[in-house]
Enzyme design. Sequence first.
Site, short mmCIF file in Angstrom:
data_model
loop_
_atom_site.label_atom_id
_atom_site.label_comp_id
_atom_site.label_asym_id
_atom_site.label_seq_id
_atom_site.Cartn_x
_atom_site.Cartn_y
_atom_site.Cartn_z
N SER A 255 0.83 -1.20 0.00
CA SER A 255 0.00 0.00 0.00
C SER A 255 0.86 1.26 0.00
CB SER A 255 -0.97 -0.04 1.19
OG SER A 255 -1.90 1.00 1.12
N ASP B 240 -2.35 6.20 -4.05
CA ASP B 240 -1.18 5.52 -3.51
C ASP B 240 -0.73 4.41 -4.48
OD1 ASP B 240 -3.21 3.70 -3.06
OD2 ASP B 240 -2.59 3.19 -1.03
N ASP C 65 -0.91 1.18 -4.85
CA ASP C 65 -1.83 0.15 -5.33
C ASP C 65 -3.21 0.71 -5.64
OD1 ASP C 65 -2.26 0.44 -2.53
OD2 ASP C 65 -3.28 -1.48 -2.45
N ASP D 142 -5.67 2.12 -4.03
CA ASP D 142 -6.90 1.89 -3.26
C ASP D 142 -7.21 3.08 -2.35
OD1 ASP D 142 -4.93 1.46 -1.33
OD2 ASP D 142 -5.76 -0.43 -0.61
#
Length: 579
Positions: free
Chosen positions: A151, A304, A306, A308
Site C-alpha cells: 500500500s 497511492d 496500489d 486503493d
Amino acid sequence: MSTLDKETQDRINQWLSSEYDQETVSKIQQLVDQQEETELLDSFYKELEFGTGGLRGIMGVGSNRMNKYTIGKATQGLANYHKKQFPDQQISVAVSYDSRNNSQSFGHLVADVFSANDIKVYLFKELRPTPMLSFAVRHFGCQGGVMLTASHNPKEYNGYKAYWNDGGQLVAPHDKNVITEVNAIKSVSEIKFERKDSNIELIDADFDQIYIDANLALSIHPEAVKAQKDLKIVYSPIHGTGITIVPKMLNAWGFEQVAVVDEQAQPDGNFPTVVYPNPEEEEAMSKAMQKGQELDADVVMATDPDADRVGVAIKLPSGEYQLINGNQIGSLLTYYVLSSKKDLGQLKANDYIVKTIVTSNLFSDIAESFDVKFYETLTGFKFIGEVMTKVQGKENYLVGGEESYGFLVGDLVRDKDAVNACAFIAEMAAYFKNQGKSLFDVLISLYMKYGYYKEKLTSLTKKGKAGADEIKQMMADLRADLPKELGGIAVSEVRDYEKGEATDMKTGQKSKIDLPKSDVLQFITMDGDVISARPSGTEPKIKFYCSVRETLEFTEDYGQISNRLDDKVRQMMADIVKD
C-alpha cells in the site's frame, strides 16, 4: 559474545541450512560475520506473521522479512486451506501486483506455488490496482485472490493481501484458519515452487474495459459531466498502478481535461519524488498541488501505489489549494450520493452506508438526515466488505469509507477503490460546479447543517522488536490508568474494543460492544469529542485519532471556529499522546 536469544539463534541456524538457496545463506552469514545483531534480531526474532490481512514487512532475508520463502509459505498455507474448503472442485485464484520493487517477481512466485498445487491462476499480465484484483475475483468466480502490495508504506516494504471468494480480504473464520495452515508448515520442502504453466491464464489489458464499463454504469449524473466535460482535473499516481487505469477511467467518464503529473507518472518502486508514497502526506501531494495551481484546476487527486487510497486538494475562494482529509472526502461523497439519489427518487428503504469506528460521525449524521441506515465496523475496509457480503441480496450498499482515505461507491468490489473514487469525486465536482458551487462551498454547507467536525491523526513510529514492545506497553499503560479528562473536558465513556465493553465513567456501568475484539481504546468526552488509540495493523506505528465538533452558524465564523477547534485538539492530544 552474542546477545541473541536462543529462539532467534535457532531460526538463524535453520536459515543457514541447505534448505535455503545459496544467495540467502550467504547474506545471512555475512550479517553473522559482521555481528549485525540488531539487524539479525529484527530479521529473525519471530516469523513474519500472516495476520488477518496477510503479510506486510521489510524486504530482505529472514523469517520476519518479505522474501521468497515467507511468501512461498503463506501461499502454500493458503492453497492447503482452499483445498480443504473446496474439495472436489477446480479451485481458481486471481493474482495481481503493484509497482513496488519485487512486486512483479513476488506475484509470479505466488502464481507458481498456486499452479504447482493444481489451482488455476488468473494472473495479471502487468501491474494493476488492488480494487481490480477484488473485481477480478468476483468477475472470474474465483475462490480467492492475492495482491502483492504494501500500500502506502515506505519503499523498503512489500506485502501480501489475501482475498476470499467474495472479493474481500480474509475475515473470520477464514483469517485465523489460514494462519493455522500457514503456521503448520515447518519445512521449505513442504512448499511447492515448481510452476505449472497449464494452470496459469494471463489477464491482459482488455480486462480494463470490463472494469471501466462496470463502473461507468454506476454514474449518477452523466448529464453534469457532459456539461462540465472541460472540468480541469490534475491527477498523480505517485509512481504507482493508478497510471494504468485512472486516466482511462476519467476519460471514459467523459472528462477531457485530465492532466497527469509527469514527474510521478512512471511506475517506480523507489518512489523517487516523495519521502512516502502516501496521499495522506502533504509532501506526497505537493507536486500535484503545484500543477493544480499552475492550471487553475477544479480538483487535484493522487492515488497511492496500489490505487486503493486517494488524496484530494480543493480550491479555496482565495485561489489557493487545500488538502482535505479522508473524513472530509468521505463526507462529501456520502452527501453527494445520498442527496443525488434522493433528488432522483432513487433512495430505497433498504439502502445503507458503512463507516469505521475511527471515522467521523459526520458520515452517520448525513445518513440519518436522509433516513438511510448506517453500519459501523472495526478499522479496515475488509470489515466494510464483510458487511456488504453479509447483507447482500437483502440490503443495498450505496457508499462507504474510512478516514484513512479509502472509499467505495457501489458494490462492484469488496475493498476500497481509489479508481472508482476518483471518478465519483470528479463527477461530484462537475455536478456542484454546474450549480455554481465549489467543493469547498459544499463542505462549508455540510458544516453549517451538521456541525463543524475537525479531525486530527497523530502517528508515532516505533520500529523493530523494541518498537513493537513499546507500542504494546503504551496500550497497557493507557488501560491501567484511564484518563478522567482530556483537554480539561471530562471523559464520559471509555470503549475498550479488546475487552468488548464500554464503561460509563460516571456510574461505572458496563455495556457490551457488538463487534469483534480489537486492540483499540476510545474515549468519548462530555462534549461528544472522540479520541481513539490504536496500534496499526500494517505499519510499525501507534495511531491516535481525535475528532471534535462545534456548531457553525455563519460562513464568516469558519476561520475563527477552525482555529478554536485546532486549539482544542492540541490540548486533548497533549493529555494522551506520550512519546
